[in-house]
Structure formats: C-alpha cells, structure tokens
Design a protein around this motif. Structure first.
Motif, PDB file in Angstrom:
ATOM      1  N   LYS A 135       2.050  63.578 -11.666  1.00 63.82           N
ATOM      2  CA  LYS A 135       1.991  64.636 -10.656  1.00 63.82           C
ATOM      3  C   LYS A 135       0.930  65.687 -10.968  1.00 63.82           C
ATOM      4  CE  LYS A 135       6.903  64.221  -9.499  1.00 63.82           C
ATOM      5  NZ  LYS A 135       8.199  64.937  -9.393  1.00 63.82           N
ATOM      6  N   PHE A 136       0.212  65.478 -12.067  1.00 57.92           N
ATOM      7  CA  PHE A 136      -0.815  66.451 -12.472  1.00 57.92           C
ATOM      8  C   PHE A 136      -2.180  65.919 -12.057  1.00 57.92           C
ATOM      9  CE2 PHE A 136      -3.727  68.416 -15.557  1.00 57.92           C
ATOM     10  CZ  PHE A 136      -3.369  69.742 -15.395  1.00 57.92           C
ATOM     11  N   ASP A 137      -2.761  66.509 -11.040  1.00 64.76           N
ATOM     12  CA  ASP A 137      -4.038  66.041 -10.516  1.00 64.76           C
ATOM     13  C   ASP A 137      -5.155  67.027 -10.848  1.00 64.76           C
ATOM     14  OD1 ASP A 137      -3.346  68.125  -8.916  1.00 64.76           O
ATOM     15  OD2 ASP A 137      -3.337  67.018  -7.024  1.00 64.76           O
ATOM     16  N   TYR A 138      -6.337  66.741 -10.328  1.00 67.83           N
ATOM     17  CA  TYR A 138      -7.532  67.553 -10.627  1.00 67.83           C
ATOM     18  C   TYR A 138      -7.405  68.971 -10.073  1.00 67.83           C
ATOM     19  CZ  TYR A 138     -12.519  68.716 -10.996  1.00 67.83           C
ATOM     20  OH  TYR A 138     -13.725  69.311 -11.305  1.00 67.83           O
ATOM     21  N   MET A 139      -6.757  69.133  -8.912  1.00 65.27           N
ATOM     22  CA  MET A 139      -6.582  70.467  -8.329  1.00 65.27           C
ATOM     23  C   MET A 139      -5.727  71.351  -9.231  1.00 65.27           C
ATOM     24  SD  MET A 139      -8.163  71.312  -5.572  1.00 65.27           S
ATOM     25  CE  MET A 139      -7.087  72.608  -4.989  1.00 65.27           C
ATOM     26  N   ARG A 140      -4.651  70.790  -9.773  1.00 65.80           N
ATOM     27  CA  ARG A 140      -3.792  71.576 -10.671  1.00 65.80           C
ATOM     28  C   ARG A 140      -4.521  71.897 -11.974  1.00 65.80           C
ATOM     29  NH1 ARG A 140       2.392  69.185 -10.098  1.00 65.80           N
ATOM     30  NH2 ARG A 140       2.522  69.407  -7.809  1.00 65.80           N
ATOM     31  N   TYR A 141      -5.367  70.966 -12.386  1.00 62.46           N
ATOM     32  CA  TYR A 141      -6.146  71.242 -13.598  1.00 62.46           C
ATOM     33  C   TYR A 141      -7.076  72.431 -13.392  1.00 62.46           C
ATOM     34  CZ  TYR A 141      -9.728  70.632 -17.186  1.00 62.46           C
ATOM     35  OH  TYR A 141     -10.624  70.851 -18.207  1.00 62.46           O
ATOM     36  N   LEU A 142      -7.682  72.535 -12.199  1.00 61.06           N
ATOM     37  CA  LEU A 142      -8.560  73.675 -11.908  1.00 61.06           C
ATOM     38  C   LEU A 142      -7.802  74.995 -11.906  1.00 61.06           C
ATOM     39  CD1 LEU A 142     -10.787  72.172  -9.059  1.00 61.06           C
ATOM     40  CD2 LEU A 142     -11.448  72.613 -11.415  1.00 61.06           C
ATOM     41  N   ASP A 143      -6.499  74.938 -11.669  1.00 63.08           N
ATOM     42  CA  ASP A 143      -5.696  76.162 -11.667  1.00 63.08           C
ATOM     43  C   ASP A 143      -5.317  76.627 -13.065  1.00 63.08           C
ATOM     44  OD1 ASP A 143      -5.693  76.462  -8.908  1.00 63.08           O
ATOM     45  OD2 ASP A 143      -3.972  75.116  -8.662  1.00 63.08           O
ATOM     46  N   PHE A 172     -11.385  66.861 -17.456  1.00 62.61           N
ATOM     47  CA  PHE A 172     -10.025  66.612 -16.962  1.00 62.61           C
ATOM     48  C   PHE A 172      -9.467  65.323 -17.570  1.00 62.61           C
ATOM     49  CE2 PHE A 172      -7.594  64.302 -13.631  1.00 62.61           C
ATOM     50  CZ  PHE A 172      -6.417  65.043 -13.718  1.00 62.61           C
ATOM     51  N   ALA A 173     -10.298  64.277 -17.610  1.00 61.52           N
ATOM     52  CA  ALA A 173      -9.858  63.022 -18.234  1.00 61.52           C
ATOM     53  C   ALA A 173      -9.574  63.217 -19.723  1.00 61.52           C
ATOM     54  CB  ALA A 173     -10.929  61.950 -18.034  1.00 61.52           C
ATOM     55  N   GLN A 174     -10.380  64.042 -20.379  1.00 63.04           N
ATOM     56  CA  GLN A 174     -10.147  64.325 -21.796  1.00 63.04           C
ATOM     57  C   GLN A 174      -8.866  65.142 -21.983  1.00 63.04           C
ATOM     58  OE1 GLN A 174     -13.617  66.064 -23.567  1.00 63.04           O
ATOM     59  NE2 GLN A 174     -12.747  66.163 -25.619  1.00 63.04           N
ATOM     60  N   TYR A 175      -8.577  66.018 -21.033  1.00 64.86           N
ATOM     61  CA  TYR A 175      -7.407  66.902 -21.130  1.00 64.86           C
ATOM     62  C   TYR A 175      -6.097  66.127 -20.985  1.00 64.86           C
ATOM     63  CZ  TYR A 175      -4.266  70.817 -20.062  1.00 64.86           C
ATOM     64  OH  TYR A 175      -3.239  71.726 -20.065  1.00 64.86           O
TER      65      TYR A 175
END
Length: 494
Positions: free
Chosen positions: A165-173, A147-150
C-alpha cells in the motif's frame, strides 16, 4: 585582452584591461537578464549562462584586488618609475618601454589581436546541463531510484509494515520526515546510511542544476552551523539517551545474574566449564581486547554513526524546505499522470518534444527570419514561426511570365493564381482563352505553342461535309456527297 597582457610589461595596462573585462562581463550579464525567457527550459539555460558570467566576474574582481594589494611591490615600483623627474631619466624610461614593445612584435610578427568583446563572449559557453525525462528540465523531482532503494530497506528501519500500500506518492510525502525515536537503528544500518547519502547528493545536484543562481553553498554552510550548534548544546538526541537506561538495566541484570558464577566472563559474555580453561582465557588476546577497549570504542562508534546520520538528515530537511514548491509540483504532476490514459500521456510527450523542436528551430532560424523580405506575419502582426514558414513551402518562389514576371511564395498561392484576374488578363492580352488546358503554363512560348496545338486538334474534329456527309441510292448503296453528285450527273443512279 590576454594578448594585451602578454604583450605589455606595464602593470598599469594589465590593470586597465582587467577593469575593461570586468565591465564587459557585467554588461553581458545585464543584457542576458534584461529579456525574460519565454519558457522554463530557456530560463534554466539563461540562468546557467548568467551564473557563468557571475563566476567570471568574481574571478576577475579577485585578480584586480590582488593587483591593488601589491604583495610583490611591482605596482609600487612601476608607479615610481612613471613619476620620474623631468630630464634624461624620463626619456630613458620611455625608450625602454618602446624597445620592449618592438621586441615583442619582432618575436611574434603574425600575432592576431582579438577584440575584447569577442574574448569576453568566448568566456560564456553553452551550458551542458543534463536532466532526466521525469525532471522535465528542472520542473519536477525524479526520486524513483531512491524510492526503490527506500522500500528495500528493513521494515523496522522505515516503519512500514505493508509495502503493498506504499506507493511513490506516499513516499513523496514522507521522504524528508525522519523519526527521532529510531535514530539508533537507522544509524546502525549500512544500507540506510547509503540511502540518505544518495538522497542528499541528489537533492544538492538537482538544486544546482535547476537553480544555478541561488547561493546553495552559503545555505549549506548555515545549515551545518545550525546542526553543530544544536548538537553541541544537546549532545546526541534525547531519544538515544532515553534508550540507554534500558540497555544498561538489561546489562546490569545480566551481570548480576552471572556475577555469582566464578567461571563466567562478563567482558566476553561467555561461560567456561573448567577453572583452568577460564584462567587461560583471561590471558588471551580476545579477552584483553574486549576488556580493554571494546566498550569504549563501541560507544564512540555508535555516537559517531548517530551524529553522521543526523547530520545528513538535517541537511535533507533543509534542502526540502528550499525545494518545497518543486515537491508540490511533482505531486501534482504524478496525480495528473495517474488520471490520464496511456494514449493521453503519449500525446503529451509528443507535444512536449514538438515544442522543444520548435524552440530549437526558432533559436537557430531567428537571424534567417530577419533577413527575409516581406516575411509573413500572423493575425497579431508577429512573424510566423520559421517551421511553419517552411511547412507551407513559403521559402519556395514560383515566377509567372504571363503575370508580368510576378513571383508567388508557396505552391498554394502559385496554383491559386491561375484563376485570378492578373493571370486571366495576361492570357487575354495573348488572345488565348484562360481555360483548364493552360494550368501550370507560365511562359508566353509554352502558352502559344499549346494554343496552336489545340486549334489543330479542333480542326481535325470539325465536320467535313464533302467527305463525311453520306447519301444513299435506291438500292441502298451509301456514297459521300462528292461521289453521289458525280454519279447522279452521269445518270448512273436511278
């Protein structure tokens, strides 16, 4: 089994021993899967051990197949020698074999013969599978590093304008969703290629660690075949070809605008001031490379990069389909963490560590529990955990001689028994009252010695009329009883 192979030159004995090893491995795998694990961690451990057994079974089966295939012809020759006709030849074969066995034992007189079942058990080792704390032994994914790399990729690559506004939960989606319209930009970016390769490697590694019994290699091969079939049928993605006309149109416009200028080099995209300089440039190394192979090589490199990135993204999509349930559980776990305070999370971590410690203690001490006589049970009739057995000191026994050498398990039962009927009856038999003074006294000698001491102390405290009773004469003088009576008899008192 291995010693048997080296000892015997008979291929028939080697075949028999290999069949025996195969059957024992199969039985071991069945025994491991017969009892369902109680915890997720135990399930992962048993799955890895079963996977080891299956791998050994496959290798052993290949060895047996090679023996029966008989490429070297040794099996055929041995079968022919074993079917020799009756007569001197038959005894010759027998004594040759006997001589080989004797010679082997003469060279290795201290050979230790290993039991076949022990050898098979030694093949299955304790799996050394490492999970991060976030993965919780294969329950959840740990994509924080990715996620940090993304989020450090260019915004036009990931298509996110406001990263706050882009957090880890949105990344999982969305980490497994790829936009086909920007494949050219993504394939041209080295950081993005490193990211998708790292994501693909992590998903494969996690699935192998969490689901060792699943044939992931077969799924990957089918995924690769599916991609090759689609790529061979459609070529590059349609979006890449759709962007080509615009590029060609702009290039055409540029070339048409500059084609009228005789001092402009279309291949090098450069304009020269003098005709002599322009002619010298046409014979130069840079112009020849640009005119001869730049366009073709560039197109090939772009096409290869697009294909490689599309190939990796296709793999990631298929892997996330296999890990769909794990991804959903990861999201649920993250939501629970967000809804809990730091203290609650810390308590959950401590409870998980305590549960792991209890599991390890029960695994290590299970044989001990079976050897203890009258092992305590809980309300359901099952043996209590060994850690609880030690916590209450039930492994320490106290013997009381007054109770008839009865043994009490644990300090609590020992202290409680001094007020119970058994101990009171023992004290009554000794003629000693069961008072608080005799607490912690368990032997006859100690009880009798203490009773004599208490009696002596009681006598010292009794009221002695001769010495302690006091009398007073008319003058106010105080005497004890004996002195007063002596003086009175002598008539010395008024």
């Amino acid at each position: 089994i291995q010693s048997c192979w080296s000892m015997s030159s008979s291929l028939l004995e080697v075949t028999r021993a290999t069949h025996e090893e195969l059957e024992r491995l199969q039985r071991m795998a069945v025994e491991m899967m017969k009892h369902p694990p109680q915890t997720h961690r135990e399930n992962v451990r048993v799955s890895h051990q079963v996977a080891q057994a299956l791998s050994k079974i496959e290798d052993t089966a290949h060895r047996i197949a090679d023996i029966y295939e008989d490429k070297t012809g040794l099996r055929r020759d041995e079968a022919a020698s074993n079917t020799a006709p009756l007569g001197p030849a038959l005894y010759t074969v027998f004594y040759d074999r006997l001589r080989e066995v004797k010679e082997y034992h003469r060279r290795f007189p201290d050979l230790i013969v290993e039991r076949p079942e022990d050898y098979v058990i030694s093949l299955i080792t304790e799996p050394d599978v490492q999970f991060t704390g976030e993965e919780s032994h294969g329950r959840y994914l740990d994509l924080h590093d990715l996620f940090a790399q993304y989020i450090n990729l260019p915004k036009d690559i990931i298509g996110i304008e406001d990263l706050s506004k882009f957090d880890y939960m949105r990344y999982l989606d969305r980490f497994y969703v790829f936009d086909t319209t920007s494949i050219q930009k993504r394939s041209a970016n080295h950081a993005y290629r490193d990211y998708v390769n790292a994501l693909k490697d992590y998903l494969i590694s996690f699935y192998r660690r969490a689901q060792p019994l699943f044939d992931l290699d077969k799924a990957i091969i089918e995924c690769d075949k599916e991609f090759i079939a689609k790529w061979g049928a459609n070529g590059p993605e349609s979006n890449t070809s759709s962007s080509t006309p615009n590029t060609e149109a702009s290039a055409g416009a540029s070339s048409s605008s500059s084609s009228s200028d005789p001092l402009y080099c279309e291949h090098c995209k450069k304009k020269f001031a003098k005709d002599t300089v322009f002619k010298a440039h046409l014979t130069g190394k840079k112009h020849i490379q640009a005119a001869g192979g730049k366009s073709g090589n560039s197109d090939d490199k772009k096409s290869t990069a697009i294909k490689d990135v599309s190939f990796v993204e296709h793999r990631i999509s298929k892997l996330t389909e296999l890990l769909k349930d794990t991804i959903n559980e990861t999201k649920t776990n993250i939501e629970k963490k967000h809804a809990r305070s730091y203290k609650e999370i810390e308590q959950d971590l401590l409870a998980a560590e305590a549960e792991e410690f209890v599991e390890e203690e029960e695994e290590e001490e299970e044989p001990v529990k079976m050897r203890i006589e009258n092992y305590p049970v809980d309300w359901s009739g099952k043996p209590i955990p060994f850690w609880m057995y030690k916590l209450h000191g039930l492994n320490v026994h106290f013997t009381c001689e007054i109770c008839g050498d009865y043994s009490y398990a644990g300090r609590r039962a020992y202290e409680k028994h001094f007020q119970e009927p058994r101990h009171a009856h023992g004290m009554a038999c000794l003629g000693i009252p069961n008072t608080r003074h005799f607490h912690e006294i368990t032997t006859f000698k100690d009880a009798q010695t203490l009773w004599k001491k208490l009696q002596e102390e009681a006598k010292d405290k009794e009221f002695n009329r001769e010495n302690e009773e006091e009398f007073e004469d008319n003058d106010g003088a105080v005497f004890n009883k004996k002195t007063y009576e002596d003086l009175k008899r002598q008539g010395l008192l008024d």
